[in-house]
Design an enzyme around this catalytic site. Sequence first.
Site, mmCIF file in Angstrom:
data_model
loop_
_atom_site.group_PDB
_atom_site.id
_atom_site.type_symbol
_atom_site.label_atom_id
_atom_site.label_comp_id
_atom_site.label_asym_id
_atom_site.label_seq_id
_atom_site.Cartn_x
_atom_site.Cartn_y
_atom_site.Cartn_z
ATOM 1 N N PHE A 158 39.845 7.681 86.060
ATOM 2 C CA PHE A 158 40.787 7.010 87.184
ATOM 3 C C PHE A 158 39.875 5.807 87.437
ATOM 4 O O PHE A 158 38.920 5.688 87.767
ATOM 5 C CB PHE A 158 40.995 7.342 88.361
ATOM 6 C CG PHE A 158 42.343 7.332 88.990
ATOM 7 C CD1 PHE A 158 43.394 8.079 89.059
ATOM 8 C CD2 PHE A 158 42.204 6.268 89.756
ATOM 9 C CE1 PHE A 158 44.571 7.528 89.666
ATOM 10 C CE2 PHE A 158 43.502 5.753 90.652
ATOM 11 C CZ PHE A 158 44.554 6.479 90.444
ATOM 12 N N GLU A 214 38.573 15.543 90.755
ATOM 13 C CA GLU A 214 37.986 16.655 89.795
ATOM 14 C C GLU A 214 36.352 16.773 89.527
ATOM 15 O O GLU A 214 35.641 17.661 88.930
ATOM 16 C CB GLU A 214 38.643 16.518 88.468
ATOM 17 C CG GLU A 214 40.337 16.739 88.607
ATOM 18 C CD GLU A 214 41.202 15.924 89.089
ATOM 19 O OE1 GLU A 214 40.730 14.961 88.934
ATOM 20 O OE2 GLU A 214 41.921 16.399 90.043
ATOM 21 N N VAL A 239 36.979 4.838 93.951
ATOM 22 C CA VAL A 239 38.473 5.241 94.886
ATOM 23 C C VAL A 239 38.584 3.763 95.638
ATOM 24 O O VAL A 239 37.739 3.253 96.421
ATOM 25 C CB VAL A 239 38.104 6.270 95.630
ATOM 26 C CG1 VAL A 239 39.325 6.677 96.445
ATOM 27 C CG2 VAL A 239 37.606 7.381 95.163
ATOM 28 N N HIS A 280 46.408 7.661 99.752
ATOM 29 C CA HIS A 280 45.565 9.187 100.102
ATOM 30 C C HIS A 280 43.927 8.849 99.728
ATOM 31 O O HIS A 280 43.251 9.780 99.504
ATOM 32 C CB HIS A 280 45.918 10.235 99.505
ATOM 33 C CG HIS A 280 46.067 10.322 97.754
ATOM 34 N ND1 HIS A 280 47.082 9.304 97.412
ATOM 35 C CD2 HIS A 280 45.490 11.112 96.973
ATOM 36 C CE1 HIS A 280 46.655 9.776 96.068
ATOM 37 N NE2 HIS A 280 45.982 10.677 95.833
HETATM 38 N N1 INI Z 1 41.145 9.245 91.816
HETATM 39 C C1 INI Z 1 40.159 8.188 91.721
HETATM 40 O O1 INI Z 1 39.214 8.449 91.113
HETATM 41 N N2 INI Z 1 40.209 7.022 92.415
HETATM 42 C C2 INI Z 1 41.416 6.548 92.995
HETATM 43 O O2 INI Z 1 41.473 5.599 93.536
HETATM 44 C C3 INI Z 1 42.223 7.624 93.095
HETATM 45 N N3 INI Z 1 43.513 7.271 93.591
HETATM 46 O O3 INI Z 1 43.822 5.951 93.843
HETATM 47 O O4 INI Z 1 44.630 8.071 93.948
HETATM 48 C C4 INI Z 1 42.546 8.710 92.246
HETATM 49 N N4 INI Z 1 43.263 9.742 92.419
HETATM 50 C C5 INI Z 1 43.340 10.757 91.425
HETATM 51 C C6 INI Z 1 42.719 11.767 91.945
HETATM 52 O O5 INI Z 1 41.224 11.901 91.927
HETATM 53 C C7 INI Z 1 42.957 13.197 90.954
HETATM 54 O O6 INI Z 1 42.561 12.981 89.548
HETATM 55 C C8 INI Z 1 44.574 13.687 90.826
HETATM 56 O O7 INI Z 1 44.961 13.655 92.201
HETATM 57 C C9 INI Z 1 44.694 14.943 90.198
HETATM 58 O O8 INI Z 1 44.088 15.868 91.064
#
Ligand code: INI
Length: 158
Positions: free
Chosen positions: A23, A63, A86, A93
């Site tokens: 992500f 994760e 993030v 969230h």
């Molecule tokens: N994951 C991130 O690493 N950074 C983010 O900014 C982010 N946002 O924006 O939602 C994010 N979401 C995904 C999360 O980590 C999980 O992979 C997903 O919810 C599946 O469990």
Amino acid sequence: MAIYEGSFTDASTLKLGIVVARFNDLITSKLLSGCLDCLKRHGVDTSESSSNLDIVWVPGSLELPIAAKSIINKSKYDVLITLGAVIKGDTSHYDVVVSEASKGISKVSYESNIPIIFGVLTTDTMQQALERAGIKNNLGWNYALQAIEMGSLIKNLN
Ligand code: INI
């Protein structure tokens, strides 16, 4: 009196794992490059055939803890580095992702007695994240240095 400190001179014998979130891959892949550059310059074999370095990709920062726990159970590491980004502007969230990732990573570290560097950028904007992933400075480098320090320190203390 004993004084214990980590050493930066030769990291070639450290066994390292890096867990990195896809992500915001634009940011996390740059953090990974900075991290690998620093490790290489400190003697770590970062080639594909390296037996001292493993890299695990996960979907997002949430994760990171479970993947860290899984590779610790699979092989003996001196230190792990977790990399993620993030960005508040992108998500409502934000607080949940940051809080769960940080709590989970700390828990895995305490329970396994293996240092895990928290290399998750938490920023308000993509611009701030870009600045910390290479435009101004690449914090991946810092995370690798912290890993070398903590890996060698805990190895000496155990
Ligand atoms: N994951 C991130 O690493 N950074 C983010 O900014 C982010 N946002 O924006 O939602 C994010 N979401 C995904 C999360 O980590 C999980 O992979 C997903 O919810 C599946 O469990």
